[in-house]
Design a protein around this motif. Structure first.
Motif, PDB file in Angstrom:
ATOM      1  N   GLY A 151      25.757  -7.801  18.072  1.00 59.36           N
ATOM      2  CA  GLY A 151      25.323  -8.905  18.075  1.00 59.36           C
ATOM      3  C   GLY A 151      26.572 -10.031  18.624  1.00 59.36           C
ATOM      4  N   ALA A 152      27.782  -9.196  18.380  1.00 56.48           N
ATOM      5  CA  ALA A 152      29.006 -10.037  19.178  1.00 56.48           C
ATOM      6  C   ALA A 152      28.875 -10.264  20.595  1.00 56.48           C
ATOM      7  N   LEU A 153      28.278  -8.776  21.233  1.00 55.19           N
ATOM      8  CA  LEU A 153      28.307  -8.671  22.590  1.00 55.19           C
ATOM      9  C   LEU A 153      27.238  -9.810  23.200  1.00 55.19           C
ATOM     10  N   SER A 154      26.006  -9.781  22.441  1.00 55.23           N
ATOM     11  CA  SER A 154      24.795 -10.573  22.722  1.00 55.23           C
ATOM     12  C   SER A 154      25.311 -12.067  22.572  1.00 55.23           C
ATOM     13  N   ARG A 155      25.869 -12.209  21.704  1.00 54.43           N
ATOM     14  CA  ARG A 155      26.237 -13.870  21.543  1.00 54.43           C
ATOM     15  C   ARG A 155      27.366 -14.187  22.591  1.00 54.43           C
ATOM     16  N   GLY A 156      28.301 -13.181  22.872  1.00 58.09           N
ATOM     17  CA  GLY A 156      29.219 -13.512  24.188  1.00 58.09           C
ATOM     18  C   GLY A 156      28.609 -13.677  25.320  1.00 58.09           C
ATOM     19  N   ALA A 157      27.495 -12.985  25.733  1.00 58.18           N
ATOM     20  CA  ALA A 157      26.943 -13.041  26.762  1.00 58.18           C
ATOM     21  C   ALA A 157      26.130 -14.258  27.096  1.00 58.18           C
ATOM     22  N   SER A 158      25.580 -14.955  25.754  1.00 53.73           N
ATOM     23  CA  SER A 158      24.694 -16.020  25.837  1.00 53.73           C
ATOM     24  C   SER A 158      25.628 -17.236  25.786  1.00 53.73           C
ATOM     25  N   THR A 159      26.757 -17.315  25.717  1.00 54.59           N
ATOM     26  CA  THR A 159      27.546 -18.645  25.666  1.00 54.59           C
ATOM     27  C   THR A 159      28.301 -18.353  27.196  1.00 54.59           C
ATOM     28  N   THR A 160      27.848 -19.270  28.011  1.00 58.44           N
ATOM     29  CA  THR A 160      28.259 -19.588  29.385  1.00 58.44           C
ATOM     30  C   THR A 160      28.561 -21.078  29.381  1.00 58.44           C
ATOM     31  N   LYS A 161      29.377 -21.162  30.709  1.00 58.19           N
ATOM     32  CA  LYS A 161      29.749 -22.563  31.064  1.00 58.19           C
ATOM     33  C   LYS A 161      28.910 -23.039  32.308  1.00 58.19           C
ATOM     34  N   HIS A 162      28.565 -21.844  32.916  1.00 55.38           N
ATOM     35  CA  HIS A 162      28.060 -22.308  34.348  1.00 55.38           C
ATOM     36  C   HIS A 162      26.378 -21.982  34.382  1.00 55.38           C
ATOM     37  N   LEU A 163      25.986 -21.331  33.847  1.00 59.38           N
ATOM     38  CA  LEU A 163      24.522 -21.145  33.545  1.00 59.38           C
ATOM     39  C   LEU A 163      23.744 -21.578  32.540  1.00 59.38           C
ATOM     40  N   ASP A 164      22.536 -22.071  33.026  1.00 57.56           N
ATOM     41  CA  ASP A 164      21.887 -22.707  31.730  1.00 57.56           C
ATOM     42  C   ASP A 164      20.967 -21.655  31.285  1.00 57.56           C
ATOM     43  N   ALA A 165      20.311 -21.978  29.862  1.00 53.60           N
ATOM     44  CA  ALA A 165      19.804 -21.048  29.077  1.00 53.60           C
ATOM     45  C   ALA A 165      18.283 -20.396  30.027  1.00 53.60           C
ATOM     46  N   LYS A 166      17.817 -21.308  30.754  1.00 53.89           N
ATOM     47  CA  LYS A 166      16.532 -20.776  31.336  1.00 53.89           C
ATOM     48  C   LYS A 166      17.222 -19.866  32.608  1.00 53.89           C
ATOM     49  N   THR A 167      18.105 -19.967  33.221  1.00 52.36           N
ATOM     50  CA  THR A 167      18.586 -19.125  34.273  1.00 52.36           C
ATOM     51  C   THR A 167      19.113 -17.799  33.649  1.00 52.36           C
ATOM     52  N   ARG A 168      19.886 -17.847  32.612  1.00 50.75           N
ATOM     53  CA  ARG A 168      20.240 -16.578  31.867  1.00 50.75           C
ATOM     54  C   ARG A 168      19.060 -15.837  31.310  1.00 50.75           C
ATOM     55  N   GLU A 169      18.006 -16.250  30.991  1.00 54.33           N
ATOM     56  CA  GLU A 169      16.579 -15.819  30.524  1.00 54.33           C
ATOM     57  C   GLU A 169      16.243 -15.103  31.659  1.00 54.33           C
ATOM     58  N   MET A 170      15.906 -15.626  32.637  1.00 56.06           N
ATOM     59  CA  MET A 170      15.342 -15.252  33.922  1.00 56.06           C
ATOM     60  C   MET A 170      16.133 -13.927  34.530  1.00 56.06           C
TER      61      MET A 170
END
Length: 112
Positions: A30-49
């Motif tokens: 869970g910590a790894l997943s939360r860390g990977a989804s917390t970004t400053k330069h990529l938006d949520a859509k880009t991360r999910e793609m």
């Protein structure tokens, strides 16, 4: 996969079971997943793609389920996802090509 909702519910149930058996493992994931989804330069859509392309490459049905839902929620269109999947397809083909070249190396190095 015909019923993604049932599949997802089954994964969640098994995840709860694993969490009860090995809570530190699931806390770490869970910590790894939360860390990977917390970004400053990529938006949520880009991360999910990106996640969907990786899910296809790693052949993870649970990842496909989770990230398809998240991509839809982030506003990704089928056309955008299709382009991201095209990258995954090309990279998988490229990996097969690269490993095919290793076969030629092995054949050239084989003595028996």
């Amino acid at each position: 996969m015909e019923d993604w909702d049932s599949y997802s519910a089954g994964l969640r149930a098994r995840g709860k079971e694993l969490s009860a058996i090995h809570p530190e493992l699931m806390k770490g994931f869970g910590a790894l997943s939360r860390g990977a989804s917390t970004t400053k330069h990529l938006d949520a859509k880009t991360r999910e793609m990106i996640a969907l392309a990786v899910a296809v490459t790693t052949r993870c049905e649970g990842c496909i389920d989770a990230h398809a839902r998240k991509a839809r929620a982030a506003g990704a269109t089928k056309e955008e996802v299709a382009e991201a999947l095209g990258v995954a397809i090309a990279l998988n083909a490229g990996a097969a090509l690269t490993y095919s070249l290793h076969v030629l190396d092995a054949l050239d190095g084989a003595t028996g």
